[in-house]
Write a protein that holds these residues in place. Structure first.
Motif, PDB file in Angstrom:
ATOM      1  N   VAL A 127      26.144 -24.448   7.871  1.00  0.00           N
ATOM      2  CA  VAL A 127      27.473 -24.335   7.258  1.00  0.00           C
ATOM      3  C   VAL A 127      28.418 -25.367   7.859  1.00  0.00           C
ATOM      4  O   VAL A 127      29.114 -26.094   7.136  1.00  0.00           O
ATOM      5  N   VAL A 128      28.433 -25.440   9.171  1.00  0.00           N
ATOM      6  CA  VAL A 128      29.361 -26.344   9.859  1.00  0.00           C
ATOM      7  C   VAL A 128      29.057 -27.797   9.519  1.00  0.00           C
ATOM      8  O   VAL A 128      29.960 -28.583   9.174  1.00  0.00           O
ATOM      9  N   LEU A 129      27.791 -28.168   9.572  1.00  0.00           N
ATOM     10  CA  LEU A 129      27.427 -29.565   9.324  1.00  0.00           C
ATOM     11  C   LEU A 129      27.620 -29.940   7.860  1.00  0.00           C
ATOM     12  O   LEU A 129      28.023 -31.070   7.550  1.00  0.00           O
ATOM     13  N   TYR A 188      31.499 -40.188  10.738  1.00  0.00           N
ATOM     14  CA  TYR A 188      30.392 -39.392  11.254  1.00  0.00           C
ATOM     15  C   TYR A 188      30.927 -38.034  11.697  1.00  0.00           C
ATOM     16  O   TYR A 188      32.126 -37.879  11.962  1.00  0.00           O
ATOM     17  N   ALA A 189      30.009 -37.076  11.792  1.00  0.00           N
ATOM     18  CA  ALA A 189      30.342 -35.753  12.297  1.00  0.00           C
ATOM     19  C   ALA A 189      29.973 -35.680  13.775  1.00  0.00           C
ATOM     20  O   ALA A 189      28.934 -36.211  14.200  1.00  0.00           O
ATOM     21  N   PHE A 190      30.820 -35.017  14.566  1.00  0.00           N
ATOM     22  CA  PHE A 190      30.623 -34.884  16.004  1.00  0.00           C
ATOM     23  C   PHE A 190      30.741 -33.408  16.375  1.00  0.00           C
ATOM     24  O   PHE A 190      31.647 -32.710  15.889  1.00  0.00           O
ATOM     25  N   ILE A 191      29.853 -32.955  17.258  1.00  0.00           N
ATOM     26  CA  ILE A 191      29.849 -31.552  17.665  1.00  0.00           C
ATOM     27  C   ILE A 191      29.508 -31.486  19.152  1.00  0.00           C
ATOM     28  O   ILE A 191      28.720 -32.298  19.664  1.00  0.00           O
ATOM     29  N   GLY A 223      22.042 -35.431  11.023  1.00  0.00           N
ATOM     30  CA  GLY A 223      23.130 -36.303  10.612  1.00  0.00           C
ATOM     31  C   GLY A 223      24.416 -36.045  11.359  1.00  0.00           C
ATOM     32  O   GLY A 223      25.494 -35.982  10.752  1.00  0.00           O
ATOM     33  N   VAL A 224      24.338 -35.907  12.689  1.00  0.00           N
ATOM     34  CA  VAL A 224      25.503 -35.580  13.502  1.00  0.00           C
ATOM     35  C   VAL A 224      25.349 -36.235  14.868  1.00  0.00           C
ATOM     36  O   VAL A 224      24.223 -36.511  15.320  1.00  0.00           O
ATOM     37  N   PHE A 225      26.460 -36.494  15.538  1.00  0.00           N
ATOM     38  CA  PHE A 225      26.458 -36.959  16.919  1.00  0.00           C
ATOM     39  C   PHE A 225      26.750 -35.764  17.829  1.00  0.00           C
ATOM     40  O   PHE A 225      27.730 -35.046  17.621  1.00  0.00           O
ATOM     41  N   ARG A 226      25.903 -35.585  18.812  1.00  0.00           N
ATOM     42  CA  ARG A 226      26.062 -34.481  19.765  1.00  0.00           C
ATOM     43  C   ARG A 226      26.687 -35.016  21.047  1.00  0.00           C
ATOM     44  O   ARG A 226      26.178 -35.964  21.650  1.00  0.00           O
ATOM     45  N   ILE A 227      27.795 -34.395  21.467  1.00  0.00           N
ATOM     46  CA  ILE A 227      28.520 -34.814  22.660  1.00  0.00           C
ATOM     47  C   ILE A 227      28.358 -33.740  23.728  1.00  0.00           C
ATOM     48  O   ILE A 227      28.642 -32.559  23.484  1.00  0.00           O
ATOM     49  N   GLY A 261      28.289 -40.150  22.486  1.00  0.00           N
ATOM     50  CA  GLY A 261      27.527 -39.153  21.749  1.00  0.00           C
ATOM     51  C   GLY A 261      26.066 -39.543  21.594  1.00  0.00           C
ATOM     52  O   GLY A 261      25.695 -40.713  21.672  1.00  0.00           O
ATOM     53  N   GLN A 262      25.237 -38.520  21.391  1.00  0.00           N
ATOM     54  CA  GLN A 262      23.814 -38.722  21.160  1.00  0.00           C
ATOM     55  C   GLN A 262      23.522 -38.470  19.683  1.00  0.00           C
ATOM     56  O   GLN A 262      23.715 -37.363  19.199  1.00  0.00           O
ATOM     57  N   PRO A 263      23.047 -39.465  18.947  1.00  0.00           N
ATOM     58  CA  PRO A 263      22.808 -39.266  17.517  1.00  0.00           C
ATOM     59  C   PRO A 263      21.636 -38.327  17.261  1.00  0.00           C
ATOM     60  O   PRO A 263      20.634 -38.349  17.971  1.00  0.00           O
ATOM     61  N   ASP A 264      21.792 -37.497  16.263  1.00  0.00           N
ATOM     62  CA  ASP A 264      20.741 -36.597  15.809  1.00  0.00           C
ATOM     63  C   ASP A 264      20.458 -36.943  14.348  1.00  0.00           C
ATOM     64  O   ASP A 264      21.066 -36.381  13.431  1.00  0.00           O
ATOM     65  N   PRO A 265      19.543 -37.886  14.097  1.00  0.00           N
ATOM     66  CA  PRO A 265      19.319 -38.339  12.709  1.00  0.00           C
ATOM     67  C   PRO A 265      18.856 -37.221  11.784  1.00  0.00           C
ATOM     68  O   PRO A 265      19.162 -37.246  10.584  1.00  0.00           O
TER      69      PRO A 265
END
Length: 251
Positions: A116-118, A98-101, A78-82, A71-75
Motif C-alpha cells: 500500500v505504502v509503496l 524516487y520513493a524513500f523509506i 522500486g524504492v530507496f531504503r535509508i 540510500g540503498q536501492p531496492d530494484p
C-alpha cells in the motif's frame, strides 16, 4: 460619445463613424505612465518567481542527490531504503523522482501494508507530483496569500486522493488501505516540511478527508452531465470567438 472619435482613431475600419462597442479602449484611454507602471509590476513579479523557482530547483536537486547517496536501492520494490531508527516514507525528485523509506518503518510493516505504502508513493513518482506542486506554487504567487493557500491545499488533497486510489488498485481493498493510512499516520507523528525541501510525505494533511473518500463507495460518472457540460463549454467558447476582433471589425 465625445471620446468615441478619439478611441476609434487607431482602427481604420472605424472611419465610417459607426460605433462598434469601442466606448472604452485601454490603448487610448489609459495613460502611458499607467501602462508602464503595470508592466513594471508584472515584470517584477515574474522575475521574483523565476528567482525563487531557480533556488527551489537547486535545493531540490541537492536534497535528492544526498538521499540517493545515503540510500540503498531496492530494484525489486522500486524504492530507496535509508538506514534510520525514525519512521518516515516519502517521494522526492522533480524530473526523476524516487520513493524513500526508513529501514525501521520497513521492518514494522507487513508485506501487504508495504504494498500500500509503496504503491501510493510510486504513484506520486509516476505523476511527478513534486514538479507539479513546484510549478503551481510559483504560478499561485500571482494570487492573494489566502487564495494561494486554499488552492495549494486543494491541490495537495487531490494528489493524495489520486495516489490512494492507486494503492487501492494495487491491493484491491479500500478498507485495508484506509486502515493502513491511519496506522502509519500514527507512527509518522512528525510532519516533513514538504515545500521547503521538495518531498511528498505519506502522512500529509487531510487524513480525515482521505479516509472518508476511501470508505465511501465511488459514485458512477453521469455521462449525460459530462456530455452537456462539454457542449456548454463549446457553445461558450464559440460565442467568445464570435465576438473576437476579426468579426468585430467585420461588422
Amino acid at each position: 460619445m465625445d471620446s468615441h472619435e478619439i478611441a476609434t482613431e487607431h482602427c481604420s475600419s472605424h472611419t465610417n463613424g459607426i460605433a462598434h462597442l469601442c466606448w472604452f479602449d485601454p490603448i487610448v484611454h489609459l495613460s502611458d505612465a499607467l501602462w508602464m507602471g503595470g508592466i513594471s509590476v508584472l515584470a517584477s513579479v515574474m522575475l521574483f518567481n523565476a528567482y525563487k523557482g531557480v533556488n527551489l530547483l537547486i535545493k531540490h536537486w541537492y536534497f535528492q542527490t544526498t538521499l540517493r547517496l545515503i540510500g540503498q536501492p531496492d530494484p525489486q520494490r522500486g524504492v530507496f531504503r535509508i538506514a534510520s531508527d525514525h519512521f518516515f516514507v516519502f517521494s522526492s525528485g522533480l524530473f526523476t523522482p524516487y520513493a524513500f523509506i526508513s529501514s525501521r518503518l520497513m521492518e514494522q510493516l507487513s508485506a501487504k501494508q508495504l504494498d500500500v505504502v509503496l504503491a501510493h508513493e510510486q504513484a506520486h513518482c509516476q505523476r511527478r507530483d513534486v514538479l507539479r506542486r513546484l510549478f503551481l506554487s510559483l504560478a499561485a504567487l500571482f494570487h492573494f496569500p489566502a487564495t494561494r493557500q486554499y488552492l495549494l491545499a486543494d491541490l495537495e488533497l487531490a494528489h493524495e486522493q489520486i495516489c490512494d486510489v492507486a494503492a487501492v488498485q494495487k491491493v484491491g481493498d479500500r478498507l485495508f488501505v484506509a486502515e493502513t493510512i491511519i496506522n502509519i499516520a500514527r507512527k509518522l507523528n512528525s510532519l516533513i516540511p514538504e515545500q521547503a525541501i521538495g518531498v511528498i510525505a505519506f502522512n500529509g494533511s487531510h487524513i480525515d478527508i482521505r479516509i472518508q473518500q476511501l470508505l465511501e463507495q465511488p459514485k458512477p460518472v453521469n455521462r449525460y452531465a459530462v456530455f452537456f457540460s462539454s457542449l456548454l463549454c463549446i457553445v461558450f467558447f464559440s460565442g467568445v470567438l464570435a465576438l473576437a476582433m476579426p468579426l468585430h471589425h467585420l461588422l
